[in-house]
Design an enzyme around this catalytic site. Structure first.
Site, PDB file in Angstrom:
ATOM      1  N   GLN A 106      11.572  87.534   8.773  1.00 55.35           N
ATOM      2  CA  GLN A 106      13.010  87.744   8.943  1.00 55.35           C
ATOM      3  C   GLN A 106      13.673  86.491   9.523  1.00 55.35           C
ATOM      4  O   GLN A 106      13.256  85.995  10.577  1.00 55.35           O
ATOM      5  CB  GLN A 106      13.271  88.931   9.865  1.00 55.35           C
ATOM      6  CG  GLN A 106      12.742  90.249   9.339  1.00 55.35           C
ATOM      7  CD  GLN A 106      11.382  90.614   9.904  1.00 55.35           C
ATOM      8  OE1 GLN A 106      10.522  89.752  10.066  1.00 55.35           O
ATOM      9  NE2 GLN A 106      11.202  91.881  10.233  1.00 55.35           N
ATOM     10  N   GLN A 161      13.914  86.005   3.495  1.00 55.38           N
ATOM     11  CA  GLN A 161      13.902  87.399   3.937  1.00 55.38           C
ATOM     12  C   GLN A 161      15.037  87.636   4.918  1.00 55.38           C
ATOM     13  O   GLN A 161      15.217  86.881   5.871  1.00 55.38           O
ATOM     14  CB  GLN A 161      12.561  87.747   4.599  1.00 55.38           C
ATOM     15  CG  GLN A 161      12.476  89.198   5.054  1.00 55.38           C
ATOM     16  CD  GLN A 161      11.097  89.591   5.551  1.00 55.38           C
ATOM     17  OE1 GLN A 161      10.129  88.858   5.360  1.00 55.38           O
ATOM     18  NE2 GLN A 161      10.991  90.752   6.178  1.00 55.38           N
ATOM     19  N   ASP A 162      15.814  88.710   4.684  1.00 56.23           N
ATOM     20  CA  ASP A 162      16.907  89.106   5.580  1.00 56.23           C
ATOM     21  C   ASP A 162      17.980  88.025   5.721  1.00 56.23           C
ATOM     22  O   ASP A 162      18.414  87.693   6.824  1.00 56.23           O
ATOM     23  CB  ASP A 162      16.350  89.459   6.973  1.00 56.23           C
ATOM     24  CG  ASP A 162      15.581  90.761   6.983  1.00 56.23           C
ATOM     25  OD1 ASP A 162      15.345  91.309   5.889  1.00 56.23           O
ATOM     26  OD2 ASP A 162      15.200  91.218   8.063  1.00 56.23           O
ATOM     27  N   ASP A 196      14.728  92.096   1.085  1.00 55.43           N
ATOM     28  CA  ASP A 196      15.808  92.761   1.830  1.00 55.43           C
ATOM     29  C   ASP A 196      16.929  91.789   2.185  1.00 55.43           C
ATOM     30  O   ASP A 196      17.448  91.791   3.298  1.00 55.43           O
ATOM     31  CB  ASP A 196      15.267  93.385   3.126  1.00 55.43           C
ATOM     32  CG  ASP A 196      14.069  94.295   2.894  1.00 55.43           C
ATOM     33  OD1 ASP A 196      13.917  94.801   1.769  1.00 55.43           O
ATOM     34  OD2 ASP A 196      13.286  94.491   3.844  1.00 55.43           O
ATOM     35  N   ARG A 245      15.487  99.107  -1.268  1.00 51.76           N
ATOM     36  CA  ARG A 245      14.520 100.054  -0.730  1.00 51.76           C
ATOM     37  C   ARG A 245      15.081 100.642   0.562  1.00 51.76           C
ATOM     38  O   ARG A 245      15.899 100.000   1.238  1.00 51.76           O
ATOM     39  CB  ARG A 245      13.157  99.408  -0.496  1.00 51.76           C
ATOM     40  CG  ARG A 245      13.159  98.228   0.481  1.00 51.76           C
ATOM     41  CD  ARG A 245      11.745  97.723   0.710  1.00 51.76           C
ATOM     42  NE  ARG A 245      11.730  96.617   1.669  1.00 51.76           N
ATOM     43  CZ  ARG A 245      10.648  96.252   2.351  1.00 51.76           C
ATOM     44  NH1 ARG A 245       9.498  96.901   2.199  1.00 51.76           N
ATOM     45  NH2 ARG A 245      10.697  95.218   3.186  1.00 51.76           N
ATOM     46  N   TRP A 249      15.452 101.279   4.087  1.00 54.20           N
ATOM     47  CA  TRP A 249      15.055 100.840   5.414  1.00 54.20           C
ATOM     48  C   TRP A 249      15.092 102.003   6.408  1.00 54.20           C
ATOM     49  O   TRP A 249      14.243 102.129   7.272  1.00 54.20           O
ATOM     50  CB  TRP A 249      15.990  99.706   5.853  1.00 54.20           C
ATOM     51  CG  TRP A 249      15.720  99.148   7.211  1.00 54.20           C
ATOM     52  CD1 TRP A 249      14.534  99.158   7.897  1.00 54.20           C
ATOM     53  CD2 TRP A 249      16.650  98.475   8.044  1.00 54.20           C
ATOM     54  NE1 TRP A 249      14.688  98.529   9.113  1.00 54.20           N
ATOM     55  CE2 TRP A 249      15.970  98.104   9.234  1.00 54.20           C
ATOM     56  CE3 TRP A 249      18.008  98.153   7.916  1.00 54.20           C
ATOM     57  CZ2 TRP A 249      16.602  97.423  10.273  1.00 54.20           C
ATOM     58  CZ3 TRP A 249      18.629  97.459   8.945  1.00 54.20           C
ATOM     59  CH2 TRP A 249      17.934  97.108  10.105  1.00 54.20           C
TER      60      TRP A 249
END
Length: 521
Positions: A316, A338-339, A360, A427, A429
């Site tokens: 993240q 990511q993130d 994500d 997806r 979370w």
């Protein structure tokens, strides 16, 4: 074991037992308490606190509004207690990671209390129930974020987390009592009414820099050489717009924006760049990894690139964290893996923006609409991409991600290896994750299943994932997931719930340049 010890101390300090209920109180009867509390998702803490606080026990509950106010007060009191207890735990943190998560929690509790105070302010008569639902949703999100930071330390699920007090359940009760559907507000010339007239001129002008209060420039030609210096010098309580023009250049700094009504104007995507490299892999929380974090309401950014260069292997790593209510991002870019983009909370609008990432890479629990944006999936280390991970934890939160009239394609590094990578729309979370793609171009990179499980059957029946009139080679729904929470939307009235007008409370369009748009589908 050290982290376990800290969590047990937290749990012992904040846990409130839910037993030994009194049989009656002087202001209202036990039967009245039970009747009202049974209308909430969590009657037990409601009953306990109403029956065990001498201040509240003198009050009369005649109407639902009385009970809502009383429930808000209960949540406020528990949040204040939780904040005080959290502060006292600071000296007990045994390493930098625990200290970092603790510092996040202190700030997040303060923000949650601020939102509760707004809903209880007797002098503030201008806000609507929809506003209140946003603020209550945000308060709950803040406390869930606090808990998540401690989980990122590697603490096992069986350990009681920081949120073992009952404030989250009390907040859920207030959300259920206050729940309301948005109605379309008025607008002027396609621009939301909450954008002040002066801001209309700024957004419509091609030379916004000429109206800037201050100029930031790396070469010393402005008043400041760093963005943080300009932010720190901005008025904290001004009701007017404060415009900071950031000249082209690469600004390597971590920026926190807490003042209201700040507007950052850059020279364009790829020209004015704010960059950082904080990450969970590097030892910080997801919340604190953001290159730029925005809390102050009414924030506007235009012509800025927000970047996090930690890389795909550091997990993240946030480029922008947005917690600003009624915030607008116009022709901006968000670059990470990511993130990348943390749409943390409140009402947000993104227009003609570019978002790059892998896992994500649009996530959070705001009520947010993306329009005419480009979503670029990059090449992930584990060969799986998920574009969204929406984080609604309560069915009454008015939050979700709406992606309308956008384009989802492969970034340049993914295109050559696209066939070896599985890319999904999202997806779940959290339990009530809510995301829709509407009238959006989905390129061939999208896996035919469309959506990916988070963990087994988690949230598959409680989420809301929808697709409406998308197009492109990845838009076929014939082989989509069969979850009960997945919806192939065929009704315009159902899809209209997620439009700019209905989902974030009004005609929140930014002024169009050459393409005509409305606030509807």
């Amino acid at each position: 074991m050290k982290a376990f010890g800290l969590f047990m101390r937290i749990a012992l300090v904040l846990f409130v037992p839910l037993f030994l209920l009194c049989s009656s109180v002087s202001g209202y009867s036990w039967n009245e308490v039970k009747l009202w509390c049974n209308q909430t998702p969590y009657p037990q803490p409601c009953e306990y606190f109403l029956n065990n606080n001498p201040i509240h026990s003198q009050k009369i509950i005649k109407h639902k509004h009385d009970f809502l106010n009383l429930s808000l007060q209960l949540a406020q009191e528990r949040a204040l207690k939780g904040h005080a207890n959290t502060l006292s735990l600071g000296p007990k943190c045994r390493n930098s990671r625990e200290k970092a998560a603790w510092a996040d929690c202190v700030e997040l509790y303060e923000q949650a209390i601020h939102k509760l105070n707004k809903t209880l302010d007797p002098t503030n008569t201008m806000f609507s129930r929809a506003d209140a639902q946003t603020w209550l949703s945000t308060a709950l999100t803040n406390l869930e974020t606090c808990r998540a930071g401690f989980y990122e330390l590697g603490v096992q699920d069986y350990v009681l987390p920081l949120m073992s007090n009952n404030v989250t359940k009390l907040l859920s009760n207030t959300l259920a009592l206050n729940k309301v559907e948005y109605k379309e507000p008025s607008n002027k010339d396609g621009i939301p009414t909450w954008v002040k007239p002066g801001d209309r001129k700024l957004l419509q002008s091609s030379s916004s820099s000429s109206r800037a209060n201050v100029v930031v420039a790396k070469d010393g030609s402005g008043k400041y050489t760093t963005i943080s210096a300009a932010i720190n010098a901005a008025p904290q309580t001004s009701s007017g717009r404060y415009v900071i023009y950031v000249k082209a250049g690469v600004y390597n700094e971590q920026v926190e924006i807490k003042a209201r009504n700040i507007m950052l104007v850059g020279d364009g995507i790829g020209k004015t760049i704010i960059t950082g490299s904080k990450s969970v892999g590097g030892g910080t929380t997801t919340f604190r990894s953001a290159t730029v974090g925005v809390v102050g309401d009414g924030f506007i950014a235009q012509g800025i690139t927000f970047r996090n260069t930690a890389g795909a292997s550091n997990h993240q790593a946030v480029a922008l964290r947005a917690s600003s209510d009624l915030s607008v991002f116009y022709r901006c870019s968000f670059e990470g893996y990511q993130d990348t983009l943390y749409v943390h909370s409140q009402r947000q609008f993104y227009r003609e923006c570019d978002i790059y990432g892998t896992v994500d890479f649009i996530f959070g629990n705001a009520a947010v609409v993306f329009q005419n944006c480009n979503l670029f999936a990059r090449n992930p280390p584990n060969k799986v991409n998920t574009i969204t991970a929406q984080g609604r934890t309560d069915p009454n939160q008015n939050t979700g991600i709406s992606i309308h009239n956008c384009r989802v394609t492969a970034a340049s590094d993914l295109k050559p290896v696209q066939s070896s990578v599985k890319t999904y729309l999202g997806r779940p979370w959290q339990q009530y994750s809510r995301t829709v793609f509407m009238k959006t171009f989905l390129d061939s990179l999208i896996n035919q299943a469309g959506w990916l499980e988070w963990s087994g059957n988690f949230a598959l029946n409680t989420l809301y994932y929808g697709e409406y009139m998308n197009n492109g080679p990845g838009s076929s729904t014939s082989n989509r997931v069969k979850w009960s929470g997945y919806h192939l939307i065929t009704s315009a009235s159902e899809a209209s719930k997620f439009t700019v007008a209905n989902f974030i409370g009004g005609n929140s369009w930014l002024p169009a340049t050459h393409v005509p748009f409305t606030s509807t589908l």
